[in-house]
Design a protein around this motif. Structure first.
Motif, PDB file in Angstrom:
ATOM      1  N   ALA A  17      -1.243  -7.167  -4.819  1.00 16.36           N
ATOM      2  CA  ALA A  17      -0.131  -7.758  -4.226  1.00 16.36           C
ATOM      3  C   ALA A  17      -0.874  -9.524  -3.450  1.00 16.36           C
ATOM      4  O   ALA A  17      -1.364  -8.922  -2.494  1.00 16.36           O
ATOM      5  CB  ALA A  17       0.757  -7.116  -3.559  1.00 16.36           C
ATOM      6  N   VAL A  27       1.178  -3.022   5.744  1.00 15.60           N
ATOM      7  CA  VAL A  27       1.754  -3.249   3.851  1.00 15.60           C
ATOM      8  C   VAL A  27       2.129  -1.649   3.905  1.00 15.60           C
ATOM      9  O   VAL A  27       1.101  -0.464   3.567  1.00 15.60           O
ATOM     10  CB  VAL A  27       0.472  -3.733   3.054  1.00 15.60           C
ATOM     11  CG1 VAL A  27       2.159  -4.031   2.010  1.00 15.60           C
ATOM     12  CG2 VAL A  27       0.157  -4.975   3.749  1.00 15.60           C
ATOM     13  N   GLU A  28       3.106  -2.101   3.323  1.00 17.62           N
ATOM     14  CA  GLU A  28       4.080  -0.068   2.359  1.00 17.62           C
ATOM     15  C   GLU A  28       4.374  -0.292   0.964  1.00 17.62           C
ATOM     16  O   GLU A  28       4.924  -2.079   1.416  1.00 17.62           O
ATOM     17  CB  GLU A  28       5.274  -0.089   3.649  1.00 17.62           C
ATOM     18  CG  GLU A  28       4.767   0.972   4.963  1.00 17.62           C
ATOM     19  CD  GLU A  28       5.474   0.645   5.874  1.00 17.62           C
ATOM     20  OE1 GLU A  28       5.200   2.055   7.098  1.00 17.62           O
ATOM     21  OE2 GLU A  28       6.914   0.785   5.607  1.00 17.62           O
ATOM     22  N   VAL A  29       4.340  -0.198   0.468  1.00 15.76           N
ATOM     23  CA  VAL A  29       4.936   0.295  -0.279  1.00 15.76           C
ATOM     24  C   VAL A  29       5.862   1.138  -0.688  1.00 15.76           C
ATOM     25  O   VAL A  29       5.647   2.214  -0.471  1.00 15.76           O
ATOM     26  CB  VAL A  29       3.713   0.687  -1.804  1.00 15.76           C
ATOM     27  CG1 VAL A  29       4.923   0.276  -3.687  1.00 15.76           C
ATOM     28  CG2 VAL A  29       2.718  -0.723  -1.666  1.00 15.76           C
ATOM     29  N   PHE A  61      -3.607  -1.703  -3.460  1.00 15.14           N
ATOM     30  CA  PHE A  61      -3.022  -0.157  -3.824  1.00 15.14           C
ATOM     31  C   PHE A  61      -3.064  -0.050  -4.637  1.00 15.14           C
ATOM     32  O   PHE A  61      -2.387   1.163  -5.359  1.00 15.14           O
ATOM     33  CB  PHE A  61      -0.980  -0.537  -2.788  1.00 15.14           C
ATOM     34  CG  PHE A  61      -0.604  -1.401  -4.313  1.00 15.14           C
ATOM     35  CD1 PHE A  61      -0.429  -3.042  -4.070  1.00 15.14           C
ATOM     36  CD2 PHE A  61       0.805  -0.616  -4.857  1.00 15.14           C
ATOM     37  CE1 PHE A  61       0.629  -3.187  -5.201  1.00 15.14           C
ATOM     38  CE2 PHE A  61       0.839  -0.955  -5.790  1.00 15.14           C
ATOM     39  CZ  PHE A  61       0.907  -2.921  -6.081  1.00 15.14           C
ATOM     40  N   TYR A  70       8.971   1.122  -7.286  1.00 18.13           N
ATOM     41  CA  TYR A  70       8.429   0.427  -6.177  1.00 18.13           C
ATOM     42  C   TYR A  70       9.281  -1.297  -5.520  1.00 18.13           C
ATOM     43  O   TYR A  70       9.024  -1.834  -6.158  1.00 18.13           O
ATOM     44  CB  TYR A  70       6.857   0.449  -6.167  1.00 18.13           C
ATOM     45  CG  TYR A  70       6.752   1.890  -5.794  1.00 18.13           C
ATOM     46  CD1 TYR A  70       6.677   3.056  -5.269  1.00 18.13           C
ATOM     47  CD2 TYR A  70       6.457   1.358  -7.452  1.00 18.13           C
ATOM     48  CE1 TYR A  70       6.773   4.511  -5.732  1.00 18.13           C
ATOM     49  CE2 TYR A  70       5.430   3.123  -7.164  1.00 18.13           C
ATOM     50  CZ  TYR A  70       5.698   4.437  -7.079  1.00 18.13           C
ATOM     51  OH  TYR A  70       5.203   5.509  -7.305  1.00 18.13           O
ATOM     52  N   ARG A  71       8.822  -1.531  -4.497  1.00 20.48           N
ATOM     53  CA  ARG A  71       8.563  -2.860  -3.758  1.00 20.48           C
ATOM     54  C   ARG A  71       7.498  -2.912  -2.187  1.00 20.48           C
ATOM     55  O   ARG A  71       7.555  -1.431  -2.171  1.00 20.48           O
ATOM     56  CB  ARG A  71      10.260  -2.851  -2.942  1.00 20.48           C
ATOM     57  CG  ARG A  71      11.225  -3.412  -4.167  1.00 20.48           C
ATOM     58  CD  ARG A  71      12.585  -3.834  -3.071  1.00 20.48           C
ATOM     59  NE  ARG A  71      13.757  -3.951  -4.048  1.00 20.48           N
ATOM     60  CZ  ARG A  71      14.281  -4.553  -4.464  1.00 20.48           C
ATOM     61  NH1 ARG A  71      13.825  -5.874  -4.144  1.00 20.48           N
ATOM     62  NH2 ARG A  71      15.052  -5.106  -5.312  1.00 20.48           N
ATOM     63  N   ILE A  72       7.644  -4.224  -2.238  1.00 17.56           N
ATOM     64  CA  ILE A  72       6.200  -3.678  -1.239  1.00 17.56           C
ATOM     65  C   ILE A  72       6.862  -4.995   0.509  1.00 17.56           C
ATOM     66  O   ILE A  72       7.543  -5.929  -0.341  1.00 17.56           O
ATOM     67  CB  ILE A  72       5.338  -4.754  -1.111  1.00 17.56           C
ATOM     68  CG1 ILE A  72       4.016  -4.128  -2.924  1.00 17.56           C
ATOM     69  CG2 ILE A  72       3.730  -5.350  -0.752  1.00 17.56           C
ATOM     70  CD1 ILE A  72       3.249  -5.250  -3.535  1.00 17.56           C
ATOM     71  N   ARG A  73       6.824  -3.994   0.875  1.00 22.46           N
ATOM     72  CA  ARG A  73       7.519  -4.526   2.287  1.00 22.46           C
ATOM     73  C   ARG A  73       6.011  -4.563   4.083  1.00 22.46           C
ATOM     74  O   ARG A  73       5.533  -3.949   3.595  1.00 22.46           O
ATOM     75  CB  ARG A  73       8.152  -3.992   3.028  1.00 22.46           C
ATOM     76  CG  ARG A  73       8.159  -2.890   3.608  1.00 22.46           C
ATOM     77  CD  ARG A  73       8.815  -2.189   4.221  1.00 22.46           C
ATOM     78  NE  ARG A  73       9.055  -1.193   4.998  1.00 22.46           N
ATOM     79  CZ  ARG A  73      10.417   0.400   4.786  1.00 22.46           C
ATOM     80  NH1 ARG A  73      11.367  -0.382   4.344  1.00 22.46           N
ATOM     81  NH2 ARG A  73       9.983   1.489   4.856  1.00 22.46           N
ATOM     82  N   THR A  79      10.645  -8.595   1.601  1.00 17.29           N
ATOM     83  CA  THR A  79      10.113  -7.428   0.951  1.00 17.29           C
ATOM     84  C   THR A  79      10.356  -8.309  -0.654  1.00 17.29           C
ATOM     85  O   THR A  79      10.984  -9.322  -1.365  1.00 17.29           O
ATOM     86  CB  THR A  79      11.601  -6.345   0.865  1.00 17.29           C
ATOM     87  OG1 THR A  79      11.200  -5.569   2.045  1.00 17.29           O
ATOM     88  CG2 THR A  79      10.605  -5.414  -0.396  1.00 17.29           C
ATOM     89  N   SER A  80       9.586  -7.703  -1.622  1.00 17.18           N
ATOM     90  CA  SER A  80       8.971  -7.979  -3.174  1.00 17.18           C
ATOM     91  C   SER A  80       9.689  -7.599  -3.585  1.00 17.18           C
ATOM     92  O   SER A  80      11.062  -7.305  -3.791  1.00 17.18           O
ATOM     93  CB  SER A  80       7.454  -7.699  -2.781  1.00 17.18           C
ATOM     94  OG  SER A  80       7.715  -6.415  -3.729  1.00 17.18           O
TER      95      SER A  80
END
Ligand code: G3I
Ligand code: 9MR
Length: 548
Positions: A17, A27-29, A61, A70-73, A79-80
């Motif tokens: 990403a 970063v978190e997924v 990731f 999922y989303r990425i934040r 958030t994605s």
């Protein structure tokens, strides 16, 4: 904003990403439904992507392999968009990208059973087409009536161009030739779906049958295009002007692109001889006749004749077309003379486009390398494919955005540049299995599906933030709100060559941001058969090869 492929990834894929520099490095997924953290890691260092002027960080990731949505934040960024991780994640995309050709068929009514809301009456039957003054010959004087039905509309317009048909049809044939099992199963719900041919071949045949009518049987030369004198208005095919349509001037590029495509088709259709008796041999004869015409007429460039203002596909250099036609004729006919005629030592490998088809020669030679005769230089074939891939992978590795796309790639139809880069990287991966080539190819698909500076998913009907207003006459003229699905928009175009006609302003002068989701923008937001073809190829290839 965080940019990511909005469709998603196969479990084993390279997953990246793009984060704005203002976001936190952490970063978190997260699971899209529960919010549970599925992966946590750090983004890489901030760097400037000159093409968009953004300072960004990459988050890798790939370690997240568990299927899910999922989303990425990351703190400091929105958030994605959501995306999936699962096997076969591109099957629907591939089906739709193939179906787009059906939606663009000339001379056929699309019924509700196959076209749903996009059903429409037939247009452009092309059963009475006139030989234009520029194409007049003794056997076919000006005004001669010929039948030239079927084929696909080129793009958002309703004309049919041989140069662009060649690369488009070949790319579909190559997709089938390389991944036959995938396409044996792939059903695009077209009228021919019930027959014993794979849908992708039925679709290719719709255009190949038209292409055959574009060859003058008296001398083997091929007309550049079948066209109106000027572009149709923004109307449905059945409402288009009833003014005559013409075949115009024969040319060296069109004739060689025809030769190459027919030679490839004759080989790919050989196993289906029973369904189409005599067709493979007829195609090979047509290819050889075209080749002979081009040998006798080696430098006939095409320019629009006076009074014709539709797409030109003008190309004044023919080494690449000669090389491609020679390579396909060599593979399909088994005659060594064609290999020599290709002059392979002097042919480089480049990313294919309508005006530069030499890369297609190397694709076919590499695929067939194990069955080529002794004259073929095996190490040269491998070196050409690997050399191009290595150069593309180096750009990908050095890119702040993690893509091979760079300044000069933002031409009219740049999204197809990204996918044709991927297609060439995949040839090298198929040849030598270097993982970087698969990952760099993935980046090209990520790019058109949302990991780009505009944040759009450029395929109609796919992705959370999808293109809605392509320059595509049926999509503009039908009463359906959503555009016809499965089409790849042209994409950012630094030249902004529609500025005079399109009232919507470009948001930026920077190459990667030179895009408008407005149907007036034919230079950044049209659709075209040669742009969809590598989407069909790459989505299939990643579904198959990325599953390992
Ligand atoms: O070759 C020159 C190069 O020498 C020069 O440096 C460069 C800088 O502008 O331009 C190059 O020419 C470009 C040419 O493509 C070859 O790449 C032209 O500027 C550019 O306008 C041209 O764009 C083509 C466009 O038609 C206009 O002719 C696109 O490649 C082509 O995809 C597009 O195709 C149209 C058809 O004509 C009609 N049907 C729709 C289709 C898609 O928009
Ligand atoms: O609709 C045409 C599109 O298919 C072509 O790619 C493009 C460039 O050749 O031209 C479009 O037609 C425009 C024309 O060139 C100028 N007047 C406006 C037309 C679009 O509505």
């Amino acid at each position: 904003n965080i940019r990511v492929n909005q469709l998603g990834f196969l479990p084993q894929a390279h997953k990246v990403a793009v984060l704005p520099a203002g976001a936190a490095g952490e970063v978190e997924v997260i699971d899209a439904a529960s919010g549970a953290v599925a992966w946590r890691g750090r983004a890489g260092p901030a760097a400037v992507w000159r093409e968009s002027g953004e300072t960004v960080m990459l988050a890798d990731f790939s370690a997240l392999t568990r299927p899910g949505d999922y989303r990425i934040r990351a703190a400091g960024a929105a958030t994605s968009e959501p995306f999936a991780v699962r096997a076969g994640v591109y099957a629907e995309l591939n089906r739709a990208a193939l179906k787009a050709y059906y939606f663009n068929r000339s001379g056929m009514a699309l019924d509700a059973a196959h076209a749903g809301a996009y059903a429409r009456a037939a247009g452009h039957a092309d059963t009475r087409v006139l030989v234009h003054a520029s194409a007049a010959s003794k056997a076919r004087p000006e005004g001669t009536v010929i039948a030239s039905p079927k084929g696909w509309y080129d793009a958002g317009d309703y004309n049919k161009y041989i140069v662009n048909s060649g690369i488009s049809t070949y790319t579909l044939l190559a997709a089938f030739e390389h991944f036959p099992d995938y396409f044996a199963r792939q059903r695009s719900a077209i009228p021919e779906s019930g027959n014993t041919l794979p849908d992708i071949l039925d679709e290719a045949l719709w255009n190949l049958e038209w292409m055959l009518t574009m060859q003058d049987p008296h001398d083997g030369g091929v007309y550049n295009k079948l066209t109106n004198l000027r572009f149709d208005g923004i109307v449905m095919p059945a409402q288009a002007s009833s003014e005559p349509r013409y075949v115009v001037q024969k040319g060296t590029a069109a004739t060689l692109d025809f030769a190459a495509t027919m030679a490839a088709a004759s080989r790919v259709l050989k196993p289906y001889e029973q369904q189409r008796p005599g067709l493979p041999a007829k195609m090979l004869r047509a290819a050889e006749a075209a080749w002979e015409w081009a040998r006798a007429n080696p430098a006939v460039a095409f320019r629009n004749p006076l009074g014709v203002v539709t797409g030109e596909y003008g190309d004044a250099t023919f080494e690449d077309e000669f090389a491609w036609a020679a390579a396909e004729l060599y593979i399909s006919s088994g005659k060594d003379g064609y290999y020599a005629a290709m002059k392979p030592a002097g042919v480089s490998a480049t990313v294919p486009e309508w005006a530069d088809v030499r890369g297609l020669a190397w694709i076919s030679l590499a695929h067939h390398r194990k069955s080529l005769s002794a004259v073929a230089d095996q190490s040269l074939i491998a070196a050409r494919i690997d050399g191009l891939a290595a150069a593309l992978a180096a750009k990908w590795r050095a890119s702040a955005y993690g893509v091979a796309m760079q300044g000069k790639d933002f031409v009219w139809g740049s999204n197809a540049v990204a996918l044709n880069q991927s297609m060439m990287l995949l040839q090298a991966y198929r040849l030598n299995g270097k993982r970087d080539y698969l990952d760099a190819a993935q980046a090209g698909l990520d790019y058109v599906l949302g990991r780009n500076a505009t944040g759009y998913s450029f395929v109609t009907g796919f992705g959370a933030r999808q293109v809605r207003h392509p320059h595509h006459r049926p999509s503009m003229a039908d009463q359906v709100a959503a555009p016809v699905p499965g089409f790849l928009a042209g994409g950012p175009h630094a030249g902004q060559q529609d500025k005079g006609d399109c009232k919507a302003p470009y948001p930026s002068a920077l190459p990667a941001l030179s895009y408008i989701d407005d149907d007036c923008s034919y230079a950044s937001n049209e659709v075209a058969i040669n742009w969809n073809a590598p989407l069909v190829y790459v989505s299939a290839a990643l579904d198959v090869l990325g599953g390992a």
